[in-house]
Design a protein around this motif. Sequence first.
Motif, PDB file in Angstrom:
ATOM      1  N   PRO A  44       0.807  -1.235   0.000  1.00  0.00           N
ATOM      2  CA  PRO A  44       0.000   0.000   0.000  1.00  0.00           C
ATOM      3  C   PRO A  44       0.836   1.280   0.000  1.00  0.00           C
ATOM      4  N   TYR A  45       2.115   1.169   0.303  1.00  0.00           N
ATOM      5  CA  TYR A  45       2.986   2.358   0.301  1.00  0.00           C
ATOM      6  C   TYR A  45       3.559   2.603  -1.094  1.00  0.00           C
ATOM      7  N   ASP A  51      -4.185   0.039  -5.489  1.00  0.00           N
ATOM      8  CA  ASP A  51      -4.555  -0.536  -4.200  1.00  0.00           C
ATOM      9  C   ASP A  51      -5.088  -1.947  -4.445  1.00  0.00           C
ATOM     10  N   TRP A  53      -6.747  -4.236  -2.628  1.00  0.00           N
ATOM     11  CA  TRP A  53      -8.123  -4.634  -2.303  1.00  0.00           C
ATOM     12  C   TRP A  53      -9.103  -4.093  -3.335  1.00  0.00           C
ATOM     13  N   LEU A  77      -1.066  -2.490   7.301  1.00  0.00           N
ATOM     14  CA  LEU A  77      -1.824  -1.354   6.772  1.00  0.00           C
ATOM     15  C   LEU A  77      -3.259  -1.737   6.430  1.00  0.00           C
ATOM     16  N   VAL A  82     -11.822  -4.605   9.740  1.00  0.00           N
ATOM     17  CA  VAL A  82     -12.388  -4.109   8.477  1.00  0.00           C
ATOM     18  C   VAL A  82     -12.041  -5.075   7.344  1.00  0.00           C
ATOM     19  N   ALA A 112       5.667   2.708   8.148  1.00  0.00           N
ATOM     20  CA  ALA A 112       5.622   3.808   9.106  1.00  0.00           C
ATOM     21  C   ALA A 112       5.388   5.136   8.397  1.00  0.00           C
ATOM     22  N   ALA A 113       5.970   5.306   7.214  1.00  0.00           N
ATOM     23  CA  ALA A 113       5.795   6.553   6.471  1.00  0.00           C
ATOM     24  C   ALA A 113       4.335   6.776   6.113  1.00  0.00           C
ATOM     25  N   MET A 114       3.583   5.671   5.943  1.00  0.00           N
ATOM     26  CA  MET A 114       2.154   5.764   5.605  1.00  0.00           C
ATOM     27  C   MET A 114       1.298   6.048   6.837  1.00  0.00           C
ATOM     28  N   GLY A 115       1.904   6.052   7.992  1.00  0.00           N
ATOM     29  CA  GLY A 115       1.125   6.229   9.213  1.00  0.00           C
ATOM     30  C   GLY A 115       0.814   4.906   9.885  1.00  0.00           C
ATOM     31  N   GLY A 116       1.398   3.824   9.378  1.00  0.00           N
ATOM     32  CA  GLY A 116       1.228   2.516  10.013  1.00  0.00           C
ATOM     33  C   GLY A 116       2.155   2.368  11.192  1.00  0.00           C
TER      34      GLY A 116
END
Lengths: 763, 300
Positions: A44-45, A51, A53, A77, A82, A112-116
Amino acid sequence: MHYGHPLEFGTFITPRSDSPESVVALARRSEELGYDLVTFQDHPYQPAHLDTWTLLSWVAGQTERIRIAANVHNIQLRDPTVLARSAASLDLLSGGRLSLGLGAGAYQMAVAAMGGRGLRAGQAVEALEEAIDIIRGILDTADSAPLSFHGTYYRVSRVQRGPVPAHDIPIWIGARQPRMLRLIGRKADGWLPSLPFLQPGDLTAGNAIIDEAAREAGRDPREIRRLVNIAGRFAPERGGFLEGPSVQWVEELLPLVVEHGVGTFILMSDDERTIEQFAREVAPALREAAERELAGAFLARPIRRASVRARRREGIDYDAIPESLDGAVIEPGDPSYARMRSTYFRGGSPGLVIQPGTTAEVATAVAFARAHRHVPLSIRSGGHGIRGRSTNDGGIVINLSRLRAIEVLDRATRRVRIEPGARWMDVAAALSPYGWALTSGDYGGVGVGGLATAGGIGFLGRKHGLTIDHLRAVEMVLADGAVVRASDDENPDLFWAVRGAGAGFGIVTSFEFEVPEVSNVGWAQLLFDASDIAGFLERWGAIVEASPRELTSFLITSPRRGQPTIAFVLAMVASDNPETIVRCLQPLVNIAPLYDQSAIIAPYATVMANAQSGDYYGRGEPITRSGLIEHITPEFAADAERLLRSGLIYFFQIRAVGGAVSDVPPDATAYANRSANFSVLALGAHRARLDAAWDQIQYHFNGLYLAFETDPRPERLAEAFPPPTLERLRRLKARYDPENLFRDSFDLNPEDASRPAPVETGS
Amino acid sequence: MTDYGHDLCFGAFITPRAQPPHHAVELSLVAEQVGLDLVTFQDHPYQPAFLDTWTLLSYVASRTRSIRLAGNVLNLPLRQPAVLARAVASLDRLSGGRIELGIGAGAFWDAIEAMGGRRLSAGQAVVALEEAITIIRELWDTSQRGGVRVNGTYYQVSGAKRGPAPAHNVEIWIGAYKPRMLQLTGRLGDGWLPSLSYLPGGTAALEEMNRIIDEAAVAAGRSPSAVRRMLNINGQFSSVSQSFLVGPPEKWAEDLADVTLRYGISTFILAADDPYSLELFAREVAPATREIVAAERAKA
């Protein structure tokens, strides 16, 4: 080392975001070429990728047969709760084509860069294990309790499980490290490494770790499919590993099957010619070679997870279920079990649900049931029967919902063929365009099979009789598995028995009706103040009896202590002439003060379109009493009022019969109580108390309609079938079902000494 | 009277029921066939009676050709914003530019928390939404160089690569009712997407809410008409005119045209789960509404 998995082949297509059309085209090409599976990596990054999914969901809409999976999802991620609901959703939308490929998530920095979270490797394994528990928990819809999971990384509290997926979605894990392999052994359905990243010996070692962990967890290692991503290049000359002609590929892949138990090969390539050549030359030859090497070693069907097998019930030989029923059986560990186990009125816990799709499969199911006479056998068409006999505890349910065809056989004679799993609202909708209608019951969600073998007291009853009065022939499966036709000319005895006592003789797989022409009908819904209950019942009864046959009316009241008594009167007038309709309805309107009213002229199908399509989640046992009665006499009305005021009854209904129903001689069908003008039904909450109260007013009645009665005492059978009818039924029973296989709806031979004693079933 | 002059658009709000599984898909196909512009689904990831909305949107986009699609509205607290940005861009690319992003700050916090989501106060949720919108727009913006850095209170992105870019300029529509959310909509939104049934006092409430959006837009240096005004509606078709959106299609057209001319609402999204209502809405209500609005706008 081999695990018995029949070979499958898949593709692995780069989900390039700069060229979505080419990605989708390769997925469709994979399907055309006969691949079993198409997969996409999930990063996902990585903006060069779509994407995953979203792409899987899109591809599901562009394909029909091929199965789909990520290879593999980055769980860090993808929120597991969900993701689980999304997986169930995509499985439903795709018709059961989803597998879940999961990975712990590499590329810590990018995550981590994605906010994970950007977990370290060890933490990531722990988090993945928690995620799997949550995903399995959400998807385990066979368990009706809410899911709570309090882990180190994830926390869910009392969430509802579901949606119910279309099938048991396999979880495959991409892994190399021992901790992950042990996790696979404990919890996964597949191991999915990439061959180019493996060292010599890794497959052997990995399999050993997985197998050991599986056994320690009480699992069979064969539950876990071994998949492998492969990469190579076709060339005319032989070269390195998977670099050469197709025959070389086959030679090199065969040992992976034979020695390492690989069951699925996934080709990592975006080159259409490579994908084609693999499908045409490698896959079939490899299958053939594997068959040759491992003759007979392939499992006929997958080994179910230990957790699924643990929910099996004693007394059912699950391994003996015929292969021809694969895909048609639901066991207690299956996700859709929750949707299948209960009926509208009754909670059930069957050990096996069989959903045959053809008459031959019904016969196979009956044969299987015959080998299991020691457990209950229920037949379900719509699952709405008031008696709730279409499910059981620990036995077999033959669910006919897939047999739902409705077709016109001959327009001139209005001959239609209807299968038992169709619902009456669908029948009404199908007949409506022809200007025809077949009387059924009062609810469109009721299934055809149960009602059309019991009687059918519906809104056109006084004009057109019972549903069974329009039946001209049936095709049915008997206890010995024979498929026979019954009509006035063929097996006339059986045809007689089917019309009123069909559930005791076999499974009708096809009904042929001659249906009447029915114009639009008048349809009124009237809400009355029925404080004077007895007077109200009496006046309503008198008016109905005196009305022309066009009118059929049902009365419902749900008395509540301390509240004014309200009665709901439904009335259908079998005419589209407004004057006739008004003439029929006018007397009804005056029987008591009206709270509300509506009257329309509409097709019968519109009135019947009153059910949601859905599943039933009934609990407990339905508690009813019923009776057929000639007239609503003052004495009966007074007794009924006392009963209604007692608080023992929460639902009370009187249906008008008589009219055309009474035109048919009592000996013409097994439904024999034809002189009554009314059918009375009461639903209560306490068996003993309702029985005690009802027994006191029993003397008013003259027989009963079996489909409404749940009192288990044997007298009720004699009331449903008067002596000559019951004697004839028992004679026929001895001929058509001598071993009394079909006894769970009602038992025509309760004292039958040859009947096997019921066994205690495990819970 | 506030009419922002936007072209009229008509859409469907279809319940994403999980059973039968193709309920929403089939109705979406109907919506496209009868000529609606837009199909939308609510998003309640904690509700297992519904299909996952993003999955459904992706699947329906795959099965349709021309109709636009959006969540109505997506639940931000259970949708990771950076992943969502790439998912929206991906679906927009796959569908040839038919996706818009309807999003909300989250409402049912007990359910969100039960799912493992983070509970926020209303005020915090507004800030979180603003941060998320910033992240999403930055990730879509491939005209800039360098990674995206947003160091928010609730969401952080630290050097994530930009892209993929959506196929068209994806609009962000915000479900908003309270002043702070309305101000956010005025500052950042391409569209405002409330539901009629949640408006206190019905359509009359639109006036004050529009005012808040307009002021916030102007304060942010934007034109109020940069924010499309949309409305989820529900009603009943019947032969007799009875009340607002209860009556025959002509009555609906008059009611909706009035809402357009009075409050500037230009997108009407009908909550309906039957093909008949969708067809009446598309084939009778939509053209009649357009006609009245065009005639009145011509006079003005």
